[in-house]
Write a protein that holds these residues in place. Sequence first.
Motif, mmCIF file in Angstrom:
data_model
loop_
_atom_site.group_PDB
_atom_site.id
_atom_site.type_symbol
_atom_site.label_atom_id
_atom_site.label_comp_id
_atom_site.label_asym_id
_atom_site.label_seq_id
_atom_site.Cartn_x
_atom_site.Cartn_y
_atom_site.Cartn_z
ATOM 1 N N ASP A 409 0.824 -1.213 0.000
ATOM 2 C CA ASP A 409 0.000 0.000 0.000
ATOM 3 C C ASP A 409 0.856 1.259 0.000
ATOM 4 O OD1 ASP A 409 0.552 -1.154 2.550
ATOM 5 O OD2 ASP A 409 -0.803 0.236 3.539
ATOM 6 N N SER A 410 1.907 1.272 0.823
ATOM 7 C CA SER A 410 2.734 2.474 0.910
ATOM 8 C C SER A 410 3.531 2.684 -0.379
ATOM 9 C CB SER A 410 3.685 2.363 2.102
ATOM 10 O OG SER A 410 4.409 3.551 2.265
ATOM 11 N N THR A 411 4.057 1.592 -0.933
ATOM 12 C CA THR A 411 4.825 1.693 -2.178
ATOM 13 C C THR A 411 3.910 2.078 -3.340
ATOM 14 O OG1 THR A 411 6.294 0.007 -1.279
ATOM 15 C CG2 THR A 411 6.526 0.477 -3.614
ATOM 16 N N PHE A 412 2.651 1.603 -3.294
ATOM 17 C CA PHE A 412 1.675 1.997 -4.316
ATOM 18 C C PHE A 412 1.437 3.505 -4.255
ATOM 19 C CE2 PHE A 412 -2.823 2.245 -5.889
ATOM 20 C CZ PHE A 412 -2.556 1.875 -7.196
ATOM 21 N N MET A 413 1.307 4.039 -3.027
ATOM 22 C CA MET A 413 1.137 5.490 -2.866
ATOM 23 C C MET A 413 2.392 6.223 -3.347
ATOM 24 S SD MET A 413 -1.796 6.207 -1.637
ATOM 25 C CE MET A 413 -2.572 4.806 -2.389
ATOM 26 N N ILE A 433 -1.479 -6.786 -8.079
ATOM 27 C CA ILE A 433 -1.970 -7.110 -6.737
ATOM 28 C C ILE A 433 -1.425 -6.075 -5.758
ATOM 29 C CG2 ILE A 433 -2.073 -8.840 -4.902
ATOM 30 C CD1 ILE A 433 -1.533 -10.986 -7.026
ATOM 31 N N VAL A 434 -2.323 -5.325 -5.139
ATOM 32 C CA VAL A 434 -1.903 -4.386 -4.098
ATOM 33 C C VAL A 434 -1.967 -5.132 -2.771
ATOM 34 C CG1 VAL A 434 -2.350 -2.198 -2.934
ATOM 35 C CG2 VAL A 434 -2.746 -2.398 -5.403
ATOM 36 N N LEU A 435 -0.807 -5.309 -2.149
ATOM 37 C CA LEU A 435 -0.734 -5.999 -0.859
ATOM 38 C C LEU A 435 -0.974 -4.950 0.218
ATOM 39 C CD1 LEU A 435 2.457 -8.058 -1.731
ATOM 40 C CD2 LEU A 435 0.125 -8.952 -1.601
ATOM 41 N N PRO A 449 -0.540 7.648 3.134
ATOM 42 C CA PRO A 449 -1.800 8.297 2.746
ATOM 43 C C PRO A 449 -2.995 7.351 2.615
ATOM 44 C CG PRO A 449 -0.004 9.124 1.400
ATOM 45 C CD PRO A 449 0.558 7.994 2.190
ATOM 46 N N SER A 450 -2.774 6.040 2.653
ATOM 47 C CA SER A 450 -3.928 5.142 2.554
ATOM 48 C C SER A 450 -4.418 4.667 3.919
ATOM 49 C CB SER A 450 -3.578 3.933 1.675
ATOM 50 O OG SER A 450 -2.734 3.043 2.378
ATOM 51 N N THR A 451 -3.707 5.043 4.994
ATOM 52 C CA THR A 451 -4.074 4.488 6.309
ATOM 53 C C THR A 451 -5.054 5.366 7.095
ATOM 54 O OG1 THR A 451 -2.244 5.557 7.509
ATOM 55 C CG2 THR A 451 -1.788 3.397 6.522
ATOM 56 N N ILE A 465 -8.334 3.115 -2.175
ATOM 57 C CA ILE A 465 -7.570 2.488 -3.266
ATOM 58 C C ILE A 465 -8.504 1.960 -4.361
ATOM 59 C CG2 ILE A 465 -5.911 0.656 -3.867
ATOM 60 C CD1 ILE A 465 -4.695 0.979 -1.083
ATOM 61 N N GLU A 466 -9.653 1.356 -3.962
ATOM 62 C CA GLU A 466 -10.595 0.833 -4.959
ATOM 63 C C GLU A 466 -11.070 1.954 -5.890
ATOM 64 O OE1 GLU A 466 -10.418 0.119 -1.728
ATOM 65 O OE2 GLU A 466 -11.889 -1.384 -1.158
#
Lengths: 576, 189
Positions: A409-413, A433-435, A449-451, A465-466
């Motif tokens: 999630d963090s790396t995706f952000m 796949i977002v882990l 930012p996703s938490t 994220i969705e």
Amino acid sequence: MKKLMLGNEAVARGLYEAGVTVVSSYPGTPSTEITEFVANYDEIKAEWAPNEKVAAEVAFGASFAGARSFFGMKHVGLNVAADPLYTAAYTGVNGGCVLAVADDPGMHSSQNEQDSRHHAIAAKVPMLEPSDSEECLFFTKKAYEISEEFDTPVIIRLSTRVSHSQSLCLLSDRDEISNKPYVKNPAKYVMMPANAKNRHVFVEERTEKLRAYAETSPLNQTIDNNTKIGVITAGAAYTYAAQALGDNVSYLKLGFANPLPVKLIENFAKKYEKIYVIEELDGIIESHCINLGINVTGKALFGYLGELSQEIIADKILGEKLPFDEFSESVPVRPPVMCAGCPHRGVFYALSKNKVRVSGDIGCYTLGASAPLSSVDTTLCMGASVSGLHGMNLADPDGASKTVAVIGDSTFMHSGITGLVNIAYNQTNSTVIVLDNSITGMTGHQQNPSTGINLKGDVTAAVNIEALVKAIGIKRVRVVDPYNLAETEAAIVEELAAPESSVIISRRPCALLQYVKHIPALEIVVCNGCKMCLKLGCPAISNKGGKAEIDRTQCVGCGICSEVCRFGCIKNGGVN
Amino acid sequence: MIKSIMIVGVGGQGTLLASRLIANVLQNKGVDVKVSEVHGMSQRGGSVVTYVKYGEKVTSPVINRGEADIIIAFEQLEAARYVSYLKKGGKMIVSTQKIDPMPVITGNAFYPEEIIEKIKALGIDITAVDALESALQAGSAKASNVVLMGVLSKVMDAPIEAWMKAIEECVPAKFIDLNKKAFDLGKNI
């Protein structure tokens, strides 16, 4: 009384004492704790940024507005922040602006061993290199004086042993510094060609002024022990040399990594019969000496790989070795592993079982490359899983139905989003796949930012994220629970077969998060020895004479082993 | 004269807290102290090492082979791995706990047998203790690290009050009593 402080904590203290008011960083070992310690000071607005480029731009913006500001990162993070840095070198600062970059010689927790000093040279900005915590504090404060006096960003170069060693520091009070007045000045701050051409002239003049300053700066120290041998060194390497060689040699310890002084080095070299350069990673001081026509010995003895040590230095220079005993048998290695109950395990098990090619990324889940899961095929840098998958699928469209990207999630952000935009825009049939374990795991649980929580611990906006993935243009989006192996595997198989790109969000918080409630540990009733559970690479399960055994102090009851056991021997209390 | 203490174990065993307790005790002795830790990747169940050095003036924060006065091993295999770091005539304190590394779990390597006896056979002064048992007696398996600090306190020149103060300052309030008990059990082994 002096206080024992981690190097990173001392940098944070230096920021506090220097009157800094704005800090923005992205976590990265070994730099992370700087910003975590800064968060404890109410006087400083401190934030996690989505990536280092954003962090740098926040800090430069704050500087332009008049504040003393800071951003911190690991060595590879500075590659991400290099774009703003190289031009901020031209604009210079209003309020002082300092950045810390932590190198990782020996690669304790990194994907490469790059030497950040090259960035300072290429960007033409000064770089200071402390060797212990006390210097971390002092150099950080000094960096703000240099930044404002010479109108430049200043880099503090750290390394793992400086960042993660504690030593004693003398603390002072904070200097309350008010913002410098903001004056509109496009010639200085608008870097379009006509203005930038003038600023480049300024940059070259500044470098010569800085070099003159470095000639007499107290950050460069000469320790003359009236010897035949002189050693030029810096940072952690100085501490190793000082232990190995003591007062048998004289030292020129360079606190200024860029620009390097000329006269100071020439005068030092003249006094001794033999000059050694002892520096970790690349031979930057050595090359400088060679350019000055000084005969030195360095990399020929010490090489370019890994960390130096007092053992290596004593051996190479004095030919001395300490005696020691060795264990009589070979000792099995103990590599890092995914924790018991790690939510990533189920995904990698399903990928491995289906022989899926995996474009990997940076985080705990890089460990999906290790045996026995041996799932990840490639790992390059932050975000490369997603963009790299697109490239793989362009090159080998037939392989697309057997290839995925995995990204946390963090790396995706941080830098996965742009890669996904590219997939949607340029239309490969890719499966990402977002882990999502709801935290930045590997660096030790930082929010992102996703938490929905910020660095100071306050509730804030959370990226959905969705919805983000859909807005990018990916129509197939689904969420799975990686503790449910059957569901996870089915989703992977279906999405790989689907005729268009898809994103699977594997969502389960990191098993080490304090709010995660674990069910009681599992037990093996009667083991039939099928060894399926051993294929999970769970550190809580061991093989005792052909039978599996669960270590109840480690097991958190995730239940994945009970899903793979062929004989249903593992009792599962039920996953919450 | 620099004294060097090395703490070795498996990521997650609490070696960081142990080094912080030692550092806290030393901080009040009026000597120079350096502690070097490992964070990040290697903490994930990997082999972890922490160095504590103290004396008049400590330069290098790390300990190399043949340098450590004392090695405290939280696990037997890690004791074997780092034997070479012990100074000739140095002392080893080992918890008898065994944790299989992944190559052993997957059957690609064997866990050596009779590690403690083999270290003893090298002529090394080694004290083996069942720290896990004492920790469970104190109330939590996680307190093994503090049991070992109790064992260490018998060979380190520092008053017990300093250790108690260190526990009070480094451990969350609700675990202080448990850890003091674990320390006492270690001290009395």
